[in-house]
Enzyme design. Structure first.
Site, PDB file in Angstrom:
ATOM      1  N   HIS A   1      82.260  82.855  68.053  1.00  0.00           N
ATOM      2  CA  HIS A   1      82.916  82.288  66.881  1.00  0.00           C
ATOM      3  C   HIS A   1      82.311  80.907  66.666  1.00  0.00           C
ATOM      4  O   HIS A   1      82.791  79.908  67.200  1.00  0.00           O
ATOM      5  CB  HIS A   1      84.426  82.190  67.115  1.00  0.00           C
ATOM      6  CG  HIS A   1      85.197  81.758  65.916  1.00  0.00           C
ATOM      7  ND1 HIS A   1      86.342  81.005  65.991  1.00  0.00           N
ATOM      8  CD2 HIS A   1      84.989  81.976  64.595  1.00  0.00           C
ATOM      9  CE1 HIS A   1      86.809  80.777  64.777  1.00  0.00           C
ATOM     10  NE2 HIS A   1      86.006  81.356  63.910  1.00  0.00           N
TER      11      HIS A   1
ATOM     12  N   ARG B   1      90.867  79.119  50.454  1.00  0.00           N
ATOM     13  CA  ARG B   1      89.635  79.674  50.999  1.00  0.00           C
ATOM     14  C   ARG B   1      88.662  80.069  49.895  1.00  0.00           C
ATOM     15  O   ARG B   1      89.062  80.380  48.771  1.00  0.00           O
ATOM     16  CB  ARG B   1      89.937  80.917  51.840  1.00  0.00           C
ATOM     17  CG  ARG B   1      90.628  80.616  53.155  1.00  0.00           C
ATOM     18  CD  ARG B   1      89.632  80.210  54.215  1.00  0.00           C
ATOM     19  NE  ARG B   1      90.266  79.842  55.475  1.00  0.00           N
ATOM     20  CZ  ARG B   1      89.582  79.615  56.590  1.00  0.00           C
ATOM     21  NH1 ARG B   1      88.268  79.734  56.597  1.00  0.00           N
ATOM     22  NH2 ARG B   1      90.211  79.264  57.691  1.00  0.00           N
TER      23      ARG B   1
END
Length: 564
Positions: free
Chosen positions: A247, A350
């Site tokens: 990640h 987002r």
């Protein structure tokens, strides 16, 4: 009067009974393998303009000034970690890191809920995307995303690599052969589960079945659930092939040097990796194979709140382009102008956009083995240094710890800084035990002689509410110096609590900023807060005490009481 025999009981000839009344359309026929019978209109592998038209026609979103599609996700404006489960089944059970993160779901209840979702989709218009995940061909995985909304199909097309289209239905694997998905995501955001009946935690569910190679998502329109479910798949599959899944963001310098940026949401990995002077490999999910680093995705999914053209010019520009999807971003109904500072709906606004929207993005989305690893933390306690060197053992320790801090206002009920530890800087998506990933990381650091750094993008001069946030310009200067090699021989002091080497002089960064203790008005208050945070590190790491190699445990902080 004689009774008339109902028409339904009149028997037809055998050939009439067995032959379908009307052959299904090619697109609908392609869904039969997934158990979807008699859908409405099926839109298969539509491109961006067509999906825009569908979304606008269906009133799923609005067109913003500049060309972005703005959508609302309703009740869920972020992930629902309490609603995600992994189906317990024989093929994967021994590998899964069971616990608070990966909670088991009964296989029989999965099948029952799956059947209910399939029934729900009867007669529904459906949108299908055949995609690949992973830029390196050897480890690439084919996936199929089936959803009831056009804008989610657009999201999947942005985030993943579209498969070559060969017709109105199933696409090609790239070599002329029919596309064969390894995993399928069945996405029904408007279907609500019944917890007592279905065994879910709430009407929302994200269920991963590794044996069936199937993911069910329902009750939420937050598109990040699609993205992170695919990430969970890769985090399960690749380490079993000796490939480290990460990640992280990654980019390439002018000399070909690769940098990897680990960090949880809000720590700055997307902003810091989008550097006009370096080539972007990707902003969030990568693999590290024996050839180097490769991006899993074809797009970026960045936080939009309070973006500015000065601090994040590349990402800011992407918000004004056709082909971008913006979730929960404020939009003026008359002018269609965006307001990126408006947090009325959520702090977690987002944007999904193709990585190609970043001017200096890599075409191959691959790079060499990293020369530098940067672990980002947003320390709201104000005790971590702005930049420090890490030994390999310390890098593994901080990788497993995955520390950052939540601050007041980001979540309901959070009134003061709260330490957060997320293993491997992404625990909700790590299907295997954290030590599996950490061991792979340690081996690769040693094999490729990688320099490791800890960078604090949080507070200095005191904790949140007293001190101030470290300016992104200063953080960029420190990161630039680390990546250029300017800090390799820079003076440093060993931190008495955390034991890493705190850099004491860095081009472009004020000297006073580099010493967190000196930045506090009360040094004793700093010492107490440092010990408080160190104790939290130690308490969190108890669960990983059996990690191999054992020297990883030595990379953590020291409590002064141990020396008394």
């Amino acid at each position: 009067m004689p009774r008339i025999k109902p028409a339904a009981r009149i028997r037809r000839p055998a050939e009439a009974r067995t032959a379908p009344h009307r052959p299904p359309a090619p697109a609908a026929a392609g869904l039969e393998r997934h158990g979807i019978r008699h859908p409405g209109r099926v839109v298969w592998n539509a491109g961006v303009p067509a999906l825009y038209e569908e979304a606008l026609r269906r009133r799923e979103g609005q067109l913003a000034e500049g060309g972005a599609l703005v959508v609302r996700t309703g009740q869920h404006t972020g992930r629902s970690p309490n609603d995600k489960f992994i189906v317990r089944e024989p093929a994967s059970a021994e590998h899964i890191w069971w616990g608070k993160v990966n909670r088991p779901f009964d296989a029989r209840r999965f099948e029952a809920l799956h059947a209910r979702v399939l029934a729900y989709l009867t007669g529904k218009d459906l949108f299908v995307q055949d995609c690949f995940v992973g830029a390196e061909a050897r480890y690439r995985r084919p996936i199929r995303v089936i959803t009831e909304t056009a804008w989610h199909s657009l999201f999947a097309r942005i985030m993943f690599r579209p498969a070559p289209v060969t017709g109105p239905a199933p696409s090609s694997g790239g070599d002329g052969a029919p596309f064969a998905p390894e995993f399928t995501i069945l996405h029904a955001p408007n279907f609500l589960a019944e917890p007592e009946r279905d065994g879910t935690n709430s009407p929302t569910f994200i269920l991963v079945h590794f044996g069936r190679k199937l993911i069910l998502i329902g009750g939420t329109s937050y598109a990040g659930e699609i993205k992170k479910s695919v990430f969970t798949i890769m985090n399960y599959l690749l380490p079993l092939e000796r490939v480290l899944s990460m990640h992280c963001a990654a980019n390439i310098g002018p000399t070909g040097d690769v940098a990897v940026f680990f960090g949880l949401s809000g720590t700055g990995k997307t902003s810091l990796s989008a550097d006009a002077r370096r080539t972007l490999i990707g902003d969030d999910e990568h693999g590290w194979s024996d050839r180097g680093v490769f991006n899993f995705e074809n797009g970026c999914y960045a936080k939009m709140i309070r973006l500015s053209p000065e601090a994040e010019p590349e990402i800011y520009a992407a918000t004004r382009r056709f082909g971008t999807v913006l979730e929960n971003v404020a939009l003026d109904p008359a002018t269609r102008a965006l307001d990126l500072a408006d947090e009325a709906l959520t702090e977690n606004t987002r944007g999904a956009y193709p990585i190609a929207f970043i001017a200096n993005a890599s075409e191959t989305k691959t790079g060499a083995h990293p020369a530098n690893i940067i672990m980002l933390t947003c320390d709201a306690f104000g005790v971590m240094p702005p930049i420090a060197r890490l030994t390999p053992e310390q890098a593994m320790y901080h990788f497993i710890s995955g520390y950052t801090a939540k601050v007041a206002g980001t979540e309901t009920g959070v009134t003061e800084p709260t330490a957060t530890f997320s293993a491997c800087f992404g625990a909700p998506f790590m299907a295997l035990r954290p030590c599996v990933y950490a061991k792979l990381l340690g081996e690769k650091i040693a094999q490729h002689h990688v320099r490791c750094w800890l960078v604090n993008t949080g507070w200095t001069g005191g904790p949140y509410g007293v001190g101030s946030r470290i300016a992104i310009g200063h953080t960029r200067a420190m990161v630039d110096a680390a990546l250029s090699g300017a800090l390799d021989a820079a003076p440093a002091e060993v931190d008495p609590v955390f034991k890493f080497a705190r850099v004491t002089a860095c081009p472009g960064a004020p000297e006073a900023l580099l010493d967190p203790r000196a930045s506090w008005q009360d040094p004793k208050a700093y010492d107490a807060k440092a010990q408080e945070l160190a104790a939290k590190f130690r308490a969190n790491f108890v669960q990983f005490a059996d990690c191999e190699p054992a020297c990883v445990c030595e990379g953590g902080p020291t409590l002064w009481a141990e020396h008394l």
